[in-house]
Write a protein that holds these residues in place. Sequence first.
Motif, short mmCIF file in Angstrom:
data_model
loop_
_atom_site.label_atom_id
_atom_site.label_comp_id
_atom_site.label_asym_id
_atom_site.label_seq_id
_atom_site.Cartn_x
_atom_site.Cartn_y
_atom_site.Cartn_z
N GLU A 31 -26.57 -24.56 -18.01
CA GLU A 31 -27.74 -23.71 -17.78
C GLU A 31 -27.37 -22.51 -16.92
N LYS A 32 -28.13 -21.42 -17.08
CA LYS A 32 -27.95 -20.25 -16.22
C LYS A 32 -28.71 -20.47 -14.93
N GLY A 33 -28.06 -20.16 -13.82
CA GLY A 33 -28.70 -20.33 -12.54
C GLY A 33 -27.71 -20.23 -11.39
N THR A 34 -28.12 -20.78 -10.26
CA THR A 34 -27.35 -20.68 -9.03
C THR A 34 -27.09 -22.07 -8.47
N LEU A 80 -24.19 -20.49 -3.36
CA LEU A 80 -22.73 -20.52 -3.26
C LEU A 80 -22.01 -20.00 -4.49
N PHE A 81 -22.49 -20.39 -5.68
CA PHE A 81 -21.82 -20.02 -6.94
C PHE A 81 -22.87 -19.70 -8.00
N ARG A 82 -22.56 -18.77 -8.88
CA ARG A 82 -23.43 -18.45 -10.01
C ARG A 82 -22.90 -19.16 -11.25
N GLU A 138 -16.76 -17.20 -5.77
CA GLU A 138 -17.91 -17.64 -5.00
C GLU A 138 -18.87 -16.46 -4.83
N ILE A 139 -20.04 -16.74 -4.30
CA ILE A 139 -20.93 -15.66 -3.89
C ILE A 139 -20.40 -15.19 -2.55
N ASP A 171 -26.59 -28.34 -5.26
CA ASP A 171 -27.83 -28.48 -6.02
C ASP A 171 -27.86 -27.30 -6.96
N PHE A 172 -28.56 -27.45 -8.09
CA PHE A 172 -28.63 -26.37 -9.08
C PHE A 172 -30.06 -25.85 -9.18
#
Length: 164
Positions: free
Chosen positions: A73-76, A86-88, A105-106, A158-159
Amino acid sequence: MGKKLLWVVFLIFIGCKGVSQEEKKETEKEETAYAVTKTDAEWRAELTDMEYYVLRKAATENAFTSDLLDNKEKGTYVCAACATPLFRSEYKFKSGTGWPSFDREIEGNVGYSVDYKIGVARTEEHCATCGGHLGHVFNDGPRNTTGKRHCINGVALDFIPDAN
């Protein structure tokens, strides 16, 4: 003659033990001040046993056990302890290692330190906001992007899906 030789050997032995050979002991562990700080009891109360073990005790979850491993899925991906992004999802790639992997990383939200736990230097990653252990970064990632592989414990994340 034997006693003199024994004394000479003894004096040489004592003279060889210099201060430079003594192991330096850290009396105080240097603590980094994080924006989110809690007592050990507070972390234990807020995190699951596995989250606590990984994020606060720098453990590693078993490979191929993370629910986020095959997430497309698209998200963070955010810190499971403090919700710092932290990551996309577009940074995620399939590494085959058994842990969620990202090529970057972000920026500014992940901190780094050196870890010698397995006898060699590795770059450890932690949340820059709460200090939670995330995983390690290696130089064997996709060559067509950054060449980095951020090998992250899924339980540390967590997503949050993007809003459609």
